[in-house]
Design a protein around this motif. Structure first.
Motif, PDB file in Angstrom:
ATOM      1  N   THR A   1      24.928   8.715  36.977  1.00 32.90           N
ATOM      2  CA  THR A   1      25.840   8.751  35.897  1.00 32.90           C
ATOM      3  C   THR A   1      26.442  10.506  35.272  1.00 32.90           C
ATOM      4  O   THR A   1      27.640  10.806  35.149  1.00 32.90           O
ATOM      5  CB  THR A   1      24.621   9.053  34.410  1.00 32.90           C
ATOM      6  N   LEU A   2      25.991  11.067  36.498  1.00 32.27           N
ATOM      7  CA  LEU A   2      25.902  12.890  36.559  1.00 32.27           C
ATOM      8  C   LEU A   2      27.662  13.350  37.260  1.00 32.27           C
ATOM      9  O   LEU A   2      28.408  13.621  36.755  1.00 32.27           O
ATOM     10  CB  LEU A   2      24.897  13.539  37.233  1.00 32.27           C
TER      11      LEU A   2
ATOM     12  N   VAL B   1      45.778  10.472  21.222  1.00 35.24           N
ATOM     13  CA  VAL B   1      45.773  10.595  22.568  1.00 35.24           C
ATOM     14  C   VAL B   1      45.445  11.268  23.661  1.00 35.24           C
ATOM     15  O   VAL B   1      45.248  10.154  25.042  1.00 35.24           O
ATOM     16  CB  VAL B   1      47.406  10.577  22.646  1.00 35.24           C
ATOM     17  N   SER B   2      44.215  12.146  23.797  1.00 34.07           N
ATOM     18  CA  SER B   2      43.470  12.650  24.632  1.00 34.07           C
ATOM     19  C   SER B   2      42.494  11.918  24.761  1.00 34.07           C
ATOM     20  O   SER B   2      42.279  11.574  25.538  1.00 34.07           O
ATOM     21  CB  SER B   2      42.909  14.321  23.920  1.00 34.07           C
ATOM     22  N   SER B   3      41.906  11.370  23.763  1.00 39.87           N
ATOM     23  CA  SER B   3      40.927  10.601  23.326  1.00 39.87           C
ATOM     24  C   SER B   3      41.072   8.674  24.295  1.00 39.87           C
ATOM     25  O   SER B   3      40.754   8.423  25.114  1.00 39.87           O
ATOM     26  CB  SER B   3      40.510  10.053  21.544  1.00 39.87           C
ATOM     27  N   VAL B   4      42.311   8.569  23.921  1.00 46.19           N
ATOM     28  CA  VAL B   4      42.440   7.696  24.217  1.00 46.19           C
ATOM     29  C   VAL B   4      43.208   7.443  25.658  1.00 46.19           C
ATOM     30  O   VAL B   4      42.553   6.842  26.680  1.00 46.19           O
ATOM     31  CB  VAL B   4      44.460   7.168  24.012  1.00 46.19           C
ATOM     32  N   THR B   5      43.297   8.644  26.678  1.00 46.46           N
ATOM     33  CA  THR B   5      43.581   9.201  27.959  1.00 46.46           C
ATOM     34  C   THR B   5      42.068   9.361  28.371  1.00 46.46           C
ATOM     35  O   THR B   5      41.813   8.615  29.679  1.00 46.46           O
ATOM     36  CB  THR B   5      43.764  10.896  27.782  1.00 46.46           C
ATOM     37  N   ILE B   6      41.148   9.880  27.603  1.00 43.98           N
ATOM     38  CA  ILE B   6      39.424  10.248  28.240  1.00 43.98           C
ATOM     39  C   ILE B   6      39.129   8.712  28.520  1.00 43.98           C
ATOM     40  O   ILE B   6      38.483   8.345  29.572  1.00 43.98           O
ATOM     41  CB  ILE B   6      38.848  10.702  27.157  1.00 43.98           C
ATOM     42  N   ILE B   7      39.614   7.615  27.640  1.00 50.35           N
ATOM     43  CA  ILE B   7      38.841   6.206  27.444  1.00 50.35           C
ATOM     44  C   ILE B   7      39.438   5.702  29.468  1.00 50.35           C
ATOM     45  O   ILE B   7      38.371   5.510  29.277  1.00 50.35           O
ATOM     46  CB  ILE B   7      39.709   5.623  26.478  1.00 50.35           C
TER      47      ILE B   7
ATOM     48  N   LEU C   1      24.036  -4.416  35.420  1.00 47.65           N
ATOM     49  CA  LEU C   1      24.999  -4.447  33.900  1.00 47.65           C
ATOM     50  C   LEU C   1      24.032  -2.731  33.310  1.00 47.65           C
ATOM     51  O   LEU C   1      24.759  -2.864  32.452  1.00 47.65           O
ATOM     52  CB  LEU C   1      23.512  -5.952  33.160  1.00 47.65           C
ATOM     53  N   VAL C   2      23.225  -2.144  33.657  1.00 52.43           N
ATOM     54  CA  VAL C   2      22.746  -0.826  33.116  1.00 52.43           C
ATOM     55  C   VAL C   2      24.123   0.159  33.543  1.00 52.43           C
ATOM     56  O   VAL C   2      24.186   0.210  32.698  1.00 52.43           O
ATOM     57  CB  VAL C   2      21.801  -0.513  34.349  1.00 52.43           C
ATOM     58  N   ALA C   3      24.396  -0.464  34.843  1.00 51.34           N
ATOM     59  CA  ALA C   3      25.476   0.681  35.584  1.00 51.34           C
ATOM     60  C   ALA C   3      26.825   0.056  34.183  1.00 51.34           C
ATOM     61  O   ALA C   3      27.473   1.306  33.246  1.00 51.34           O
ATOM     62  CB  ALA C   3      26.563   0.664  36.744  1.00 51.34           C
ATOM     63  N   THR C   4      27.406  -0.320  33.910  1.00 46.66           N
ATOM     64  CA  THR C   4      28.110  -1.049  32.959  1.00 46.66           C
ATOM     65  C   THR C   4      28.153  -0.550  30.909  1.00 46.66           C
ATOM     66  O   THR C   4      28.801   0.032  30.484  1.00 46.66           O
ATOM     67  CB  THR C   4      28.033  -2.764  32.385  1.00 46.66           C
ATOM     68  N   ILE C   5      26.755  -0.350  30.938  1.00 45.76           N
ATOM     69  CA  ILE C   5      26.010  -0.272  29.628  1.00 45.76           C
ATOM     70  C   ILE C   5      26.071   1.201  29.881  1.00 45.76           C
ATOM     71  O   ILE C   5      27.013   1.850  28.577  1.00 45.76           O
ATOM     72  CB  ILE C   5      24.760  -0.288  29.315  1.00 45.76           C
ATOM     73  N   ILE C   6      25.854   1.979  30.687  1.00 48.28           N
ATOM     74  CA  ILE C   6      26.325   3.075  30.687  1.00 48.28           C
ATOM     75  C   ILE C   6      28.206   4.138  30.574  1.00 48.28           C
ATOM     76  O   ILE C   6      27.752   5.021  29.924  1.00 48.28           O
ATOM     77  CB  ILE C   6      25.539   4.396  31.909  1.00 48.28           C
TER      78      ILE C   6
ATOM     79  N   LEU D   1      28.745   3.635  26.770  1.00 47.02           N
ATOM     80  CA  LEU D   1      27.840   4.420  26.155  1.00 47.02           C
ATOM     81  C   LEU D   1      28.887   5.963  26.340  1.00 47.02           C
ATOM     82  O   LEU D   1      29.435   6.293  25.315  1.00 47.02           O
ATOM     83  CB  LEU D   1      26.415   4.788  26.659  1.00 47.02           C
ATOM     84  N   ILE D   2      29.416   6.350  27.054  1.00 51.59           N
ATOM     85  CA  ILE D   2      30.053   7.518  28.037  1.00 51.59           C
ATOM     86  C   ILE D   2      31.495   6.830  26.461  1.00 51.59           C
ATOM     87  O   ILE D   2      31.888   8.203  26.079  1.00 51.59           O
ATOM     88  CB  ILE D   2      30.466   7.583  29.223  1.00 51.59           C
ATOM     89  N   VAL D   3      32.286   5.479  27.117  1.00 52.90           N
ATOM     90  CA  VAL D   3      33.052   5.786  25.809  1.00 52.90           C
ATOM     91  C   VAL D   3      33.297   5.360  25.243  1.00 52.90           C
ATOM     92  O   VAL D   3      33.814   6.346  23.968  1.00 52.90           O
ATOM     93  CB  VAL D   3      33.537   4.318  26.898  1.00 52.90           C
ATOM     94  N   PHE D   4      31.777   4.698  24.082  1.00 52.03           N
ATOM     95  CA  PHE D   4      31.959   4.979  22.573  1.00 52.03           C
ATOM     96  C   PHE D   4      31.376   6.265  21.866  1.00 52.03           C
ATOM     97  O   PHE D   4      32.286   6.438  21.147  1.00 52.03           O
ATOM     98  CB  PHE D   4      30.662   3.826  22.375  1.00 52.03           C
TER      99      PHE D   4
END
Length: 226
Positions: free
Chosen positions: A23-24, A159-165, A200-205, A208-211
């Protein structure tokens, strides 16, 4: 609760430290790439706007060249581009594997995308405000900083937010082919070893970062809207 975790996430519990480290690593790639690509993409996006036909520094040939370069790099699939830039990556960081090495193709892949987003955002600025600034004798640099970047701030944040995602998705892809992070964890541990709970856990994390990124972006957009 402990019984539930042991039953449904039996492979996750022993990998707690590795999950934290992954994650880090993902956050490291997103942060460093976002900073570098953000600066370069903003500069390139501004140049595209001001050198376009009718721009304050109209240079049709330069615009066409940069426009084609942006289109070229945006059309390349990221995995293929990572392979293409391996020699350049090795030249810069002495390796093509790991999180630091992954930053090189991540920057190259993100800059054209962000530059185009910035170009579209700045084109939303009212032309009348630009004409008024020109009539008052403002220099091109003053127009860029006081008009384009100031008036287009809300759109730039959006657009910065879109780019980060988009970048978070690219880090997962980079991790899948040796870049480290949650993408590498999901593939090497989850997929290759049939440990679906790890995937599943990697996907959830990642989600979460995206949200969280989306929430921060939306909050900043609301604060700068007027």
């Amino acid at each position: 609760m402990t019984e539930f975790l042991t039953t449904y996430f039996e492979n996750v519990i022993p990998l707690k430290e590795e999950i934290i480290e992954s994650t880090l690593q993902t956050l490291y790639m997103v942060t460093v790439t976002g900073f570098i690509a953000g600066i370069l993409g903003l500069i390139l996006g501004v140049i595209l706007v001001v050198t376009d036909r009718g721009g304050i520094l109209e240079r049709p040939r330069l615009y066409r060249l940069l426009d084609q370069i942006v289109n070229l790099f945006r059309s390349l699939p990221f995995i293929i581009m990572m392979a293409l830039v391996v020699p350049f990556t090795r030249f810069l960081v002495d390796t093509s594997i790991g999180t630091t090495a992954a930053i090189v193709p991540l920057v190259i892949g993100t800059v054209p995308f962000f530059a185009r987003q910035i170009q579209n955002a700045l084109l939303e600025v009212d032309p009348g405000v630009i004409e008024a600034a020109e009539s008052m004798g403002s220099s091109p640099l003053e127009i860029i900083f006081r008009v384009y970047l100031k008036e287009g701030l809300t759109a730039i944040i959006r657009v910065s937010s879109v780019t980060i995602i988009n970048l978070i998705g690219l880090t997962a892809m980079a991790g899948a082919i040796g870049g480290g992070g949650l993408g590498n964890l999901a593939i090497s541990r989850g997929y290759n070893r049939f440990q679906n709970d790890v995937t599943l856990v990697a996907t959830i994390i990642i989600l979460l970062i995206v949200f969280i990124s989306q929430f921060i972006g939306n909050t900043l957009v609301k604060k700068t809207s007027h």
